[in-house]
Design an enzyme around this catalytic site. Structure first.
Site, PDB file in Angstrom:
ATOM      1  NE  ARG A  98      -4.305   1.611   1.277  1.00  0.00           N
ATOM      2  CZ  ARG A  98      -5.104   2.180  -0.209  1.00  0.00           C
ATOM      3  NH1 ARG A  98      -4.847   1.476  -0.950  1.00  0.00           N
ATOM      4  NH2 ARG A  98      -6.319   3.167   0.431  1.00  0.00           N
ATOM      5  CB  THR A 370      -8.811  -1.333  -7.192  1.00  0.00           C
ATOM      6  OG1 THR A 370      -9.416  -1.864  -7.309  1.00  0.00           O
ATOM      7  CG2 THR A 370      -8.682  -0.667  -6.233  1.00  0.00           C
ATOM      8  CG  ASN A 390      -7.889   6.425  -4.873  1.00  0.00           C
ATOM      9  OD1 ASN A 390      -9.028   5.163  -4.765  1.00  0.00           O
ATOM     10  ND2 ASN A 390      -8.563   7.790  -4.078  1.00  0.00           N
ATOM     11  CG  ASP A 412      -8.938   5.277  -0.760  1.00  0.00           C
ATOM     12  OD1 ASP A 412      -9.201   6.429  -1.082  1.00  0.00           O
ATOM     13  OD2 ASP A 412      -7.508   4.233  -0.813  1.00  0.00           O
ATOM     14  CB  SER A 441      -7.676  -0.536   1.690  1.00  0.00           C
ATOM     15  OG  SER A 441      -8.004  -1.096   0.453  1.00  0.00           O
ATOM     16  CB  SER A 442     -12.801  -2.166   0.310  1.00  0.00           C
ATOM     17  OG  SER A 442     -12.626  -1.361   1.593  1.00  0.00           O
ATOM     18  N   GLY A 461     -13.542  -2.643  -7.002  1.00  0.00           N
ATOM     19  CA  GLY A 461     -14.497  -2.397  -6.294  1.00  0.00           C
ATOM     20  C   GLY A 461     -14.529  -1.034  -5.300  1.00  0.00           C
ATOM     21  N   GLY A 462     -13.783  -1.030  -4.859  1.00  0.00           N
ATOM     22  CA  GLY A 462     -13.474   0.357  -3.763  1.00  0.00           C
ATOM     23  C   GLY A 462     -14.442  -0.568  -2.047  1.00  0.00           C
TER      24      GLY A 462
END
Length: 560
Positions: A98, A370, A390, A412, A441-442, A461-462
């Site tokens: 990340r 993403t 992002n 984010d 983050s997801s 897909g966030g």
């Protein structure tokens, strides 16, 4: 159903007996790849043919996607890699690449007169965190690969020089960010044609990106984070108003973390992403709650009710999480059996629970464009990876002479922990901006493994990533065909806003009416979303399958 459960117990007993006798192979005997672009799949196939393993293939896929999907990932971004190392007892690892906030970042950097300035964390160099993907590729090659980094990067270098054809996904993402791309001369030059969205089939060549990749091939991580390229990156960022320094780049390191592991029924285990991902915890919580509910025997509306209610409760806890290097995450408490039992028992059988009736928690959102891929080799080594810049095309800022479009992952963070971030949602101190910190983050690359099965899941897909992965995992648990897992119609709830989102066509008119009678407020998002890439290895049957989301233009392949 009792009969189905009995059959499963018999089948599991047979698999365990085969394991004890040594009749089950340690690996599937052939590879499988699921990626969102045929050029990335071809790059992985080439590397496997050259004697590389799944980790080498993951480097090749990531680098190829950096070329053909500049809207979804790239060397200017980062990501999460979930690894399975083959063996009689497989080992798992999690590589956190990340992005990190620059050292000059501060909690109020996107505020002016006490108010968030949304554009600063979305477009331009001030929105960019220090990239992590180049470090991850060097780490994977050095610690797990069989081939040198230069070999695994070679397909992407060729692709950047020769070019790729614009497809419908590229056009869609470029259209979404057209104004931002036009505002940056270098991004417009690289990714547009005549200052407009390129036509289908337009060839996009990226010789500067090829040179950047070649520098990494020759010098490894130092080819990116130190030397002439690092200087060019810092000079370009600072001249445009950013705050990067050479020390920021030189100091970047990815982090090896223990994957989140959670036992499920029938000797299955969830292996997924730990913080700074909130996705793995949400998946574990959701699956644990579903195990206490009769979802498999429920009719469609009742099943959707159960799924939405577990998601509502799992997503509520996200605001408690942050970068584990900066905050103490209450993972054990959130995954405690008694806690999850209490959450499941609080679900009313036929009525929606208003989110306002649950204990409050900060709301949130993140960019949802993403990318994801999954790969397994013949020996059973596997990688599930979710990568990101992002928003589409990240910050829409490209550093001249490098071919790199930078991420806007700084958005984010909670831009205003005491108020709201750029999406107008409540902030969270656990995810506040801080020097060197990684934003929450997801992204949820995930494995499900049992004595007889192995499956890999993941999608872009966030904030919707955990709900999409959950719906696909349910396909595995029900024994549905692999191709159906990424194709399943999607719906989503994330606690706040208190809305049941869904793709067009997910629910019939009658089903919508029934859900509304239960107290749900539905919202058709007006488009399909996500781009899931899945793998399945039937250890007892000796077969391996891969499937790409029909919503995208990806390609799955088996062999080698």
């Amino acid at each position: 159903m009792p009969f189905v459960a009995a059959i499963r117990r018999v089948a599991l007993g047979a698999v365990l007996a085969l394991l004890a006798s040594g009749a089950l192979a340690a690996g599937p005997g052939r590879s499988a790849i699921a990626s969102p672009h045929h050029e990335a799949t071809a790059a992985a196939q080439h590397i496997l043919q050259q004697g590389g393993n799944a980790f080498d293939a993951a480097v090749a896929i990531s680098a190829a996607l950096a070329v053909v999907e500049p809207y979804g990932s790239g060397l200017g971004g980062g990501g999460f890699f979930l690894l399975r190392e083959a063996g009689d007892t497989p080992r798992y690892a999690f590589l956190d690449a990340r992005e990190r906030a620059p050292a000059a970042a501060r909690a109020d950097m996107y505020l002016k007169d006490g108010k968030v300035q949304p554009g600063l964390s979305i477009n331009g160099p001030l929105a960019a965190a220090i990239p992590g993907l180049p470090q991850a590729l060097a780490d994977l090659a050095a610690t797990h690969g069989k081939l040198p980094l230069k070999d695994s990067l070679a397909p992407a270098i060729r692709l950047a020089n020769q070019g790729f054809a614009v497809d419908r996904i590229y056009r869609d993402r470029a259209t979404m960010r057209l104004n931002a791309l036009r505002d940056d001369a270098e991004s417009a030059r690289l990714f547009l044609a005549g200052n407009d969205v390129p036509a289908l089939g337009t060839l996009i060549r990226q010789p500067e990106l090829a040179t950047t990749l070649q520098r990494m091939a020759e010098h490894g991580r130092d080819g990116f984070y130190r030397g002439p390229l690092a200087k060019r990156l810092v000079d370009g960022v600072r001249q445009a108003g950013g705050i990067w320094t050479l020390d920021d780049l030189a100091a970047y390191r990815s982090a090896w973390r223990e994957p989140l592991r959670y036992p499920l029924a029938e000797q299955r285990e969830l292996i997924s992403s730990p913080p700074p991902s909130a996705g793995g915890i949400a998946l574990a919580q959701s699956l644990a709650m579903l195990q206490r509910l009769p979802w498999q025997s429920a009719e469609p509306v009742q099943r959707s009710h159960y799924v939405v209610e577990v998601l509502r409760r799992a997503y509520r806890d996200r605001g408690l999480l942050g970068d584990p290097d900066y905050v103490s995450n209450p993972v054990n408490r959130l995954l405690a059996r008694h806690y999850l039992t209490g959450l499941a028992d609080s679900i009313e059988v036929h009525q929606a629970t208003p989110s306002s009736a649950l204990p409050p928690s900060p709301a949130w959102r993140e960019g949802d464009h993403t990318t994801h891929f999954s790969v397994i080799d013949a020996q059973g080594n596997a990688v599930s990876a979710t990568l990101s810049v992002n928003l589409p095309f990240g910050a829409a800022f490209s550093v001249p002479g490098t071919g790199l479009v930078l991420n806007n992952e700084m958005d984010d963070f909670a831009a205003d922990p005491g108020g709201s971030n750029s999406y107008g949602l409540a902030g969270s101190q656990a995810n506040a901006v801080a020097a060197g910190k990684r934003p929450l983050s997801s992204m949820s690359p995930t494995f499900i493994e049992s004595p007889g099965q192995f499956a890999s899941f993941g999608t872009p897909g966030g904030s919707r990533i955990p709900s999409m992965v959950l719906l696909s995992v349910m396909g595995l648990l029900e024994g549905r065909p692999v191709a159906e897992w990424p194709a399943t119609p999607r719906y989503h709830h994330q606690y706040l806003p208190d809305v049941l989102e869904h793709e067009p066509g997910t629910f019939s008119a009658r089903q919508k009416a029934e859900l509304e009678e239960r107290g749900y407020r539905l919202k058709d998002v007006g488009r399909q979303y996500g781009n899931q890439q899945v793998l399945y290895w039937d250890k007892a049957g000796g077969t391996v399958e891969a499937a790409s989301d029909p919503r995208g233009v990806g390609q799955s392949a088996t062999g080698y």
